[in-house]
Design an enzyme around this catalytic site. Sequence first.
Site, mmCIF file in Angstrom:
data_model
loop_
_atom_site.group_PDB
_atom_site.id
_atom_site.type_symbol
_atom_site.label_atom_id
_atom_site.label_comp_id
_atom_site.label_asym_id
_atom_site.label_seq_id
_atom_site.Cartn_x
_atom_site.Cartn_y
_atom_site.Cartn_z
ATOM 1 N N ARG A 1 -9.178 1.577 8.885
ATOM 2 C CA ARG A 1 -8.758 0.202 9.159
ATOM 3 C C ARG A 1 -9.822 -0.577 9.901
ATOM 4 O O ARG A 1 -9.639 -1.757 10.178
ATOM 5 C CB ARG A 1 -7.526 0.266 10.046
ATOM 6 C CG ARG A 1 -6.250 -0.096 9.342
ATOM 7 C CD ARG A 1 -5.202 -0.245 10.409
ATOM 8 N NE ARG A 1 -4.060 -0.944 9.945
ATOM 9 C CZ ARG A 1 -3.024 -0.369 9.370
ATOM 10 N NH1 ARG A 1 -3.023 0.917 9.124
ATOM 11 N NH2 ARG A 1 -1.983 -1.098 9.057
ATOM 12 N N ARG B 1 11.795 -6.151 4.272
ATOM 13 C CA ARG B 1 11.568 -4.708 4.158
ATOM 14 C C ARG B 1 12.584 -3.944 5.009
ATOM 15 O O ARG B 1 12.897 -4.319 6.125
ATOM 16 C CB ARG B 1 10.159 -4.347 4.634
ATOM 17 C CG ARG B 1 10.001 -2.823 4.697
ATOM 18 C CD ARG B 1 8.592 -2.360 4.782
ATOM 19 N NE ARG B 1 7.857 -2.902 5.892
ATOM 20 C CZ ARG B 1 6.564 -2.656 6.092
ATOM 21 N NH1 ARG B 1 5.904 -1.920 5.228
ATOM 22 N NH2 ARG B 1 5.954 -3.167 7.123
ATOM 23 N N ARG C 1 11.729 -2.536 10.729
ATOM 24 C CA ARG C 1 10.767 -2.004 11.705
ATOM 25 C C ARG C 1 10.539 -2.996 12.838
ATOM 26 O O ARG C 1 10.516 -4.204 12.618
ATOM 27 C CB ARG C 1 9.423 -1.742 10.997
ATOM 28 C CG ARG C 1 9.276 -0.322 10.524
ATOM 29 C CD ARG C 1 8.150 -0.127 9.555
ATOM 30 N NE ARG C 1 6.871 -0.676 9.961
ATOM 31 C CZ ARG C 1 5.758 -0.529 9.244
ATOM 32 N NH1 ARG C 1 5.780 0.144 8.118
ATOM 33 N NH2 ARG C 1 4.630 -1.054 9.654
ATOM 34 N N ARG D 1 -0.350 -9.173 13.129
ATOM 35 C CA ARG D 1 -0.927 -8.083 12.324
ATOM 36 C C ARG D 1 -1.834 -8.639 11.223
ATOM 37 O O ARG D 1 -2.859 -8.046 10.902
ATOM 38 C CB ARG D 1 0.185 -7.228 11.711
ATOM 39 C CG ARG D 1 0.884 -6.362 12.746
ATOM 40 C CD ARG D 1 2.190 -5.810 12.237
ATOM 41 N NE ARG D 1 2.047 -4.931 11.103
ATOM 42 C CZ ARG D 1 3.045 -4.594 10.293
ATOM 43 N NH1 ARG D 1 4.261 -5.092 10.498
ATOM 44 N NH2 ARG D 1 2.841 -3.772 9.294
ATOM 45 N N LYS E 1 0.836 -1.214 0.000
ATOM 46 C CA LYS E 1 0.000 0.000 0.000
ATOM 47 C C LYS E 1 0.869 1.261 0.000
ATOM 48 O O LYS E 1 0.643 2.185 -0.755
ATOM 49 C CB LYS E 1 -0.910 0.050 1.250
ATOM 50 C CG LYS E 1 -1.841 -1.125 1.395
ATOM 51 C CD LYS E 1 -2.721 -0.981 2.643
ATOM 52 C CE LYS E 1 -1.938 -0.968 3.942
ATOM 53 N NZ LYS E 1 -1.235 -2.206 4.266
#
Length: 214
Positions: A88, A127, A160, A171, A13
């Site tokens: 969300r 990532r 992260r 998540r 996203k």
Amino acid sequence: MKIIMLGAPGAGKGTQAKLIADQYQIPHISTGDIFRANIKNGTELGKKAKSYMDQGLLVPDELVVDLVVDRVAQDDCVNGYVLDGFPRTIPQATALDEALIKKGTGIDYALNVDVPDENIIRRMSGRRACVNCGATYHIVHIPTKVEGICDRCGSELILRDDDKPETVQKRLNVYHEQTQPLIDYYSKAGILVSVDGTKDMMEVFADIEKILGE
Ligand code: AP5
């Protein structure tokens, strides 16, 4: 053009929202980035948000709704915006709708970046995010020119805290329970469009451009 990005954590996203913002000259508003900036600056909001984010949970609606409603009312949003990470939950979506209806406006596209769960965990562990400007890369798919250094601003890249595999799984569970119902919500509103997020980053963007127009 007012756009909402939907999709699982790590679906791409943020990557696509930045490309859209550049191409269509509209602000990219990422609630995750807003919270991370607040955490970095040690604000009260940041302290509250961190305790939820580190566990892979959503920050409570009351901490995020006003923040976004105020943000999209700012002058730079007059020609549109791309919302990344908001809404969300169904209450967040209805609060946004109510705020926009009061202004006689509404969302044009809810853009769902569709990626199956099995691809997500692989993506997240690779990532890397810039500590300074928030740019994101992937060690295999979207590498930087110099390892560990942001191409855009030259700062350090980090993994992260919430990208550790056990937190990613949490998540994903939270996404399926609380966020996925928004796909049905925006489908019923007639503004849902989906793209195959497993394709190469620029192929995904080309599909998005076909939907949004040149
Ligand atoms: P947030 O920052 O919004 O996290 P997220 O939705 O979980 O999304 P991500 O940023 O993890 O992933 P993404 O889909 O943007 O993927 P990306 O483009 O980086 O939120 C973090 C936390 O804040 C939440 O968990 C929650 O606690 C809180 N929060 C935020 N908003 C909230 C709200 N409204 N209400 C309550 N709580 C809220 O891509 C992922 C990786 O894949 C990158 O490495 C990228 O380079 C790579 N990649 C991207 N596209 C491709 C591709 N096509 N092929 C291969 N690799 C790709």
